[in-house]
Design an enzyme around this catalytic site. Structure first.
Site, PDB file in Angstrom:
ATOM      1  N   ARG A   1       0.852  -1.187   0.000  1.00 33.99           N
ATOM      2  CA  ARG A   1       0.000   0.000   0.000  1.00 33.99           C
ATOM      3  C   ARG A   1       0.896   1.248   0.000  1.00 33.99           C
ATOM      4  NH1 ARG A   1      -2.537   0.893   5.393  1.00 33.99           N
ATOM      5  NH2 ARG A   1      -1.160   2.682   5.474  1.00 33.99           N
TER       6      ARG A   1
ATOM      7  N   HIS B   1      -3.691   4.669   4.471  1.00 33.67           N
ATOM      8  CA  HIS B   1      -4.841   3.742   4.484  1.00 33.67           C
ATOM      9  C   HIS B   1      -6.034   4.376   3.763  1.00 33.67           C
ATOM     10  CE1 HIS B   1      -8.082   1.170   5.783  1.00 33.67           C
ATOM     11  NE2 HIS B   1      -8.627   2.155   6.474  1.00 33.67           N
TER      12      HIS B   1
ATOM     13  N   TYR C   1       3.510   5.681  11.410  1.00 31.72           N
ATOM     14  CA  TYR C   1       3.797   4.302  11.822  1.00 31.72           C
ATOM     15  C   TYR C   1       4.708   3.517  10.874  1.00 31.72           C
ATOM     16  CZ  TYR C   1      -0.383   3.783   8.859  1.00 31.72           C
ATOM     17  OH  TYR C   1      -1.297   3.861   7.842  1.00 31.72           O
TER      18      TYR C   1
END
Lengths: 322, 359
Positions: free
Chosen positions: B256, B260, B269
């Protein structure tokens, strides 16, 4: 009553090739209560299909089948085992038609035993219809006799949207009557006036109708003429029938097996408070299960409203009247 | 003690990052036109995706889940499916949906807060976007059961993310599909991250493909940045399913490259270095290299393709921005086929108070 349920299944399986039956033990075993007795032998193992033991899967697979043109009747073995399926029912089944603007839909009947009174183990006696009634897009139906089980189940199967069909466990064997197998459905979204009366309206549904009718009979001796309404459709509620009755009697008592707090009875009371308050001669009263965990069977008859509790509530309402 | 069962998970790659074919490629990979068709679709998906993110950033679209980096997986799935098959997607499968005929206008409508976007004009039987994680795997399973009962030669495909494999519904779907030998293919789009949680924190399993083993169905890994491998694996799985051979679990390994969703900030993160390393392996780059080596692509054709994509996207955006907003009736009209009295009353009440709530 259980034979009437099986008979309605058979009628629709016979007359609509899109109808399929799925659930745990619904095949060779005919369901743990025998509500699907003989169906697999008659209609084959594809149309009457045992599923693996997984309630979310039963609901989710039913959604997939329904969205692609089948009309599944899915059995949840006991209402206390419904909870894993709620994600599928609430997030998808109830809103597939809405989300897709009618492109896909879920003509599904989720059947499940409802309520206690048969000395069953823990988690086998729940009446948590409130959980379902709060969900937009679902119909919730609860019959109180073999004839209404037959006619309302036919209507539920034929309805183009999901219907939660709650079958009172203690009526499966106890409630017996001849039901003609004529394929005639009863109307959904309607309450049934089971007994006409002039002094008080008693609204109930499911297994509690038995105690309610008995209470009404006992009240005759006390000079009280009670009208008994079987709600039958717990969502949506047939407000018109209730309001018309209260306009006539001026008094309302609601009897439910489920816990009192935020129960269906509260919605019935609110409907009358909003739209029928000036017809009332006395405060509304509810006779309900306690706001406790459904007890193990030694105490279940203390939990389930008794005829005595109903009679007492009606007499209190008569005394309270202005 | 004796060994009762052993398992092996295979990994399929056909198009290496440098654009060279690996191993024994399938017939369609030797047809440059076919690869070109998929490359165009991947490019369109990426360009549309960038535009959608941009619309969100400028306040013209709601929260949107980008598919940046997933294009090979998405188009490989789409190219392997037949039109009459059914897709049960997650909320990120933009590429597969575009390939199957969901329009850009519909995608924008949905993410722009309008339920009409789910009324796909193209693939009428496809399931709508699925937000509750993993639940769609059971819908695909049920669809496959319907196809099997009616003896229709159709298959269902469910996609799911790596995080979704931790959900019970995923296991139930694999299990039911295996037990009944249903014509369904499950694709785990393993992009490394479930919002902020990496796969290693999701499961101790070395692969997600091996989740198939417990369900008694075949599982394999493919290079999810390799459109040829994804299509080949999906075609084989669909062919087997259509022939009565039951379900397959395909784990497509991709990354990805985006946050998100537009509401997320992945820099909180994960490191830029990790993302940079993944970017070097992204799917369009290697497909373009393959086509250039086949002498079917160059900078000029790339520029023309991007312009054509932009024109198509701009037209869809204009249509989306010009679409009249839904009326309050949209909350009620499709709740039931036969609207109960109380809902009709509420629809009328909503009409009377329409516009009083502001935005």
């Amino acid at each position: 009553m259980v034979e009437a349920v099986a008979m309605a299944h058979a009628w629709e399986l016979q007359h609509d090739p899109a109808v399929v039956v799925i659930g745990e033990d619904v095949g060779a075993n005919g369901g743990v209560f025998r509500a699907t007795q003989g169906l697999q032998q008659r209609f084959g193992a594809e149309r009457v299909q045992d599923t693996p033991l997984a309630e979310a899967a039963i609901a989710g697979v039913a959604i997939g089948m329904a969205a692609q043109g089948l009309k599944p009747i899915a059995e949840i073995q006991f209402m206390g085992f419904l909870y894993p399926a709620l994600d599928q029912i609430i997030n998808h089944m109830s809103r597939m038609r809405h989300r897709t603007r009618g492109r896909l839909s879920c003509p599904i009947v989720m059947r499940m035993p409802h309520g206690g009174g048969i000395h069953a183990p823990e988690h086998h006696s729940e009446s948590v219809e409130t959980l379902l009634c709060h969900v937009p897009g679902l119909r919730v139906v609860c019959p109180s006799s073999p004839a209404r089980a037959y006619g309302l189940l036919l209507a539920a199967i034929r309805d183009p949207d999901p219907v939660m069909f709650l079958e009172p466990t203690r009526l499966y064997r106890a409630s017996r009557q001849e039901v003609p197998d004529d394929g005639r459905a009863l109307p959904l979204d309607r309450a049934f006036v089971l007994r006409e009366g002039a002094d008080v309206t008693i609204v109930s549904w499911g297994a509690m109708i038995a105690e309610t009718l008995q209470a009404a009979a006992e009240l005759v001796a006390a000079g009280v003429d009670a009208e008994v309404i079987d709600l039958a459709s717990l969502s949506p509620i047939d407000a018109t029938t209730i309001l018309d009755s209260v306009a006539k009697t001026g008094r309302l008592v609601i009897v439910q097996e489920a816990a009192r707090n935020v129960g269906v009875g509260a919605e019935v009371a609110a409907i009358v408070a909003e739209d029928g308050l000036y017809d009332l001669l006395a405060p509304i009263r509810r006779v309900a299960g306690y706001d406790t965990v459904m007890p193990l069977y030694r105490l279940e008859r203390e939990y389930i409203p008794s005829v005595r509790r109903i009679v007492d509530a009606v007499r209190a309402v008569m005394v309270d009247s202005r | 003690m004796r060994t009762v069962i052993e398992f092996r998970i295979e990994y399929l790659q056909r198009l290496a990052p440098d654009g060279d074919l690996v191993g024994d490629p399938p017939a369609f990979a030797c047809d440059a036109d076919e690869v070109l068709r998929m490359y165009r679709a991947m490019t369109l998906a990426r360009a549309f995706d960038a535009k959608a993110v941009n619309l969100q950033r400028t306040g013209q679209l709601g929260t949107y889940a980008s598919c940046l980096g997933h294009e090979a997986t998405h188009i490989g799935i789409g190219a392997a499916m037949r039109a009459e098959d059914v897709l049960a997607p997650v909320y990120r499968e933009v590429g597969t949906q575009l390939w199957r005929g969901v329009t850009m206008h519909e995608i924008l409508l949905y993410w722009g807060g309008d339920e009409r976007g789910n009324d796909f004009s193209g693939p009428r039987a496809d399931f709508p976007w699925c937000v509750p994680i993993a639940t769609q795997t059971l819908h695909a399973t049920g669809a496959a059961m319907a196809f099997k009962i009616r003896r229709e030669p159709r298959c269902a495909v469910a996609t799911i993310g790596d995080g979704g494999t931790s959900e019970g519904a995923f296991y139930e779907a694999l299990n039911v599909a295996g037990a009944r030998a249903l014509p369904v293919v499950f694709v785990v789009v393993n992009n490394g991250w479930a919002i902020s949680v990496p796969v290693a924190a999701q499961t101790a399993a070395r692969t997600l493909a091996q989740k198939a083993v417990a369900a008694g169905i075949p599982g394999l890994q493919v290079d999810g940045n390799d459109v040829i491998a994804v299509r080949e694996a999906m075609s084989a799985a669909l062919e087997r399913a259509r022939g009565g051979g039951g379900p397959t679990l395909v784990e497509a390994l991709t990354y990805r490259l985006s946050d998100h969703t537009t509401a997320d900030d992945a820099s909180r993160y994960r490191s830029a270095r990790e993302v940079d390393a993944a970017r070097a392996l992204e799917p369009l780059l290697r497909t373009r290299r393959f086509l250039e080596k086949a002498d079917r692509w160059d900078a000029e054709r790339e520029r023309e393709l991007l312009q054509a994509c932009a024109r198509e996207i701009d037209a869809a955006v204009a249509e989306y921005l010009a679409a009249p907003p839904p009326t309050t009736d949209a909350m009620f009209d499709h709740l039931f086929a036969n609207l109960p009295e109380r809902i009709r009353e509420q629809r009328a009440a909503a009409r009377r108070s329409a516009g009083t709530g502001g935005h």
